[in-house]
Design a protein around this motif. Structure first.
Motif, PDB file in Angstrom:
ATOM      1  N   ARG A  60      -8.103   1.353 -15.641  1.00 21.92           N
ATOM      2  CA  ARG A  60      -8.997   1.745 -16.731  1.00 21.92           C
ATOM      3  C   ARG A  60     -10.428   1.288 -16.475  1.00 21.92           C
ATOM      4  N   LEU A  61     -10.586   0.112 -15.897  1.00 17.45           N
ATOM      5  CA  LEU A  61     -11.920  -0.394 -15.582  1.00 17.45           C
ATOM      6  C   LEU A  61     -12.606   0.490 -14.546  1.00 17.45           C
ATOM      7  N   LEU A  62     -11.890   0.806 -13.476  1.00 19.71           N
ATOM      8  CA  LEU A  62     -12.462   1.690 -12.453  1.00 19.71           C
ATOM      9  C   LEU A  62     -12.765   3.074 -13.020  1.00 19.71           C
ATOM     10  N   GLU A  63     -11.883   3.558 -13.878  1.00 19.11           N
ATOM     11  CA  GLU A  63     -12.093   4.873 -14.490  1.00 19.11           C
ATOM     12  C   GLU A  63     -13.373   4.887 -15.332  1.00 19.11           C
ATOM     13  N   ALA A  96      -4.551  -6.243  -3.494  1.00 20.15           N
ATOM     14  CA  ALA A  96      -5.260  -5.201  -2.732  1.00 20.15           C
ATOM     15  C   ALA A  96      -4.536  -3.867  -2.889  1.00 20.15           C
ATOM     16  N   GLY A  97      -3.203  -3.906  -2.930  1.00 22.09           N
ATOM     17  CA  GLY A  97      -2.421  -2.691  -3.156  1.00 22.09           C
ATOM     18  C   GLY A  97      -2.679  -2.093  -4.529  1.00 22.09           C
ATOM     19  N   PHE A  98      -2.837  -2.951  -5.552  1.00 24.76           N
ATOM     20  CA  PHE A  98      -3.181  -2.455  -6.885  1.00 24.76           C
ATOM     21  C   PHE A  98      -4.515  -1.695  -6.843  1.00 24.76           C
ATOM     22  N   CYS A  99      -5.474  -2.257  -6.107  1.00 25.52           N
ATOM     23  CA  CYS A  99      -6.786  -1.608  -5.995  1.00 25.52           C
ATOM     24  C   CYS A  99      -6.653  -0.256  -5.306  1.00 25.52           C
ATOM     25  N   GLU A 100      -5.914  -0.215  -4.207  1.00 26.95           N
ATOM     26  CA  GLU A 100      -5.712   1.057  -3.499  1.00 26.95           C
ATOM     27  C   GLU A 100      -5.018   2.069  -4.391  1.00 26.95           C
ATOM     28  N   MET A 101      -4.022   1.628  -5.156  1.00 27.11           N
ATOM     29  CA  MET A 101      -3.306   2.515  -6.064  1.00 27.11           C
ATOM     30  C   MET A 101      -4.254   3.109  -7.099  1.00 27.11           C
ATOM     31  N   ALA A 102      -5.093   2.280  -7.699  1.00 22.62           N
ATOM     32  CA  ALA A 102      -6.025   2.759  -8.716  1.00 22.62           C
ATOM     33  C   ALA A 102      -7.026   3.744  -8.116  1.00 22.62           C
ATOM     34  N   ALA A 104      -6.609   5.634  -5.434  1.00 21.47           N
ATOM     35  CA  ALA A 104      -5.893   6.872  -5.104  1.00 21.47           C
ATOM     36  C   ALA A 104      -5.593   7.680  -6.363  1.00 21.47           C
ATOM     37  N   ALA A 105      -5.156   7.009  -7.432  1.00 21.44           N
ATOM     38  CA  ALA A 105      -4.835   7.703  -8.680  1.00 21.44           C
ATOM     39  C   ALA A 105      -6.068   8.352  -9.289  1.00 21.44           C
ATOM     40  N   LEU A 106      -7.235   7.744  -9.100  1.00 21.28           N
ATOM     41  CA  LEU A 106      -8.480   8.308  -9.619  1.00 21.28           C
ATOM     42  C   LEU A 106      -9.140   9.271  -8.641  1.00 21.28           C
ATOM     43  N   ALA A 107      -8.525   9.437  -7.469  1.00 17.86           N
ATOM     44  CA  ALA A 107      -9.053  10.309  -6.408  1.00 17.86           C
ATOM     45  C   ALA A 107     -10.479   9.929  -6.029  1.00 17.86           C
ATOM     46  N   LEU A 108     -10.724   8.619  -5.936  1.00 13.48           N
ATOM     47  CA  LEU A 108     -12.043   8.128  -5.535  1.00 13.48           C
ATOM     48  C   LEU A 108     -12.059   7.902  -4.024  1.00 13.48           C
ATOM     49  N   PRO A 109     -13.112   8.370  -3.357  1.00 10.57           N
ATOM     50  CA  PRO A 109     -13.187   8.107  -1.922  1.00 10.57           C
ATOM     51  C   PRO A 109     -13.438   6.621  -1.680  1.00 10.57           C
ATOM     52  N   PHE A 110     -12.708   6.048  -0.719  1.00 12.70           N
ATOM     53  CA  PHE A 110     -12.911   4.629  -0.446  1.00 12.70           C
ATOM     54  C   PHE A 110     -12.721   4.340   1.032  1.00 12.70           C
TER      55      PHE A 110
END
Length: 187
Positions: A60-63, A96-102, A104-110
């Protein structure tokens, strides 16, 4: 956000609509977003609940941070360090996996960036005799922005938050990489 903004970061402006997010994924990590001029747009500590990173709150924060913005995210790559326990290493990898999951779920390039890579670039101008990367990071941030906005309110400790400092330097590293690529066709 109020506070001192950098006068000169040593690079030319790139795409003016782009934002750069840096993430330090540890339990004491943070998230930072800078615009194309290197001005801080957001600083957030890693959301936690019951002594663990909260993946739902992180999503939610990243979103909310990236909504309606053209962003590139730089995530510090998880790795083990000497003298770090097995449980600590496992937890850091999970966070770090939680961050990658978020992301990917938001379709943000990283992009994943190892600490040595962003530190080599961002610690330029800091005395080589200083060995502690946390001290080097605090010195660099102090020179660029001052430390006031990196202090957490309501705590007895008057030290700046290391996760916010690292996340900001990671986002500035991302900005430098993108501006360098945009201004140098050979990159």
């Amino acid at each position: 956000m109020r506070g001192r903004q950098p006068k000169r970061l040593g690079f030319r402006v790139g795409d003016e609509s782009k934002y750069y997010v840096g993430i330090d994924p540890g339990l004491l990590g943070g998230l930072a977003m800078v615009n194309c001029l290197g001005h801080i747009q957001a600083l957030e500590v890693m959301p936690c609940f019951a002594g663990r990173v909260d993946p739902g709150a992180l999503y939610r924060l990243l979103e909310s941070m990236t909504k309606d913005k053209d962003v590139i995210v730089y995530l510090e790559k998880a790795h083990c360090m000497p003298m770090q326990g097995r449980v600590s290493i496992m937890n850091y990898g999970i966070y770090a996996g939680f961050c990658e999951m978020a992301l990917a779920a938001l379709a943000l390039p990283f992009e994943m960036v190892v600490p040595q890579t962003w530190q080599r670039v961002m610690f330029s101008g800091i005395q080589a005799t200083i060995k502690d990367p946390k001290i080097k990071a605090a010195l660099k941030i102090q020179r660029l922005f001052g430390l006031d906005q990196f202090q957490l309110t309501g705590l007895k400790v008057k030290r700046p938050h290391p996760g916010l400092i690292d996340a900001t330097l990671i986002s500035l590293f991302g900005l430098r990489q993108n501006v360098k690529a945009a201004n140098d066709p050979d990159v």
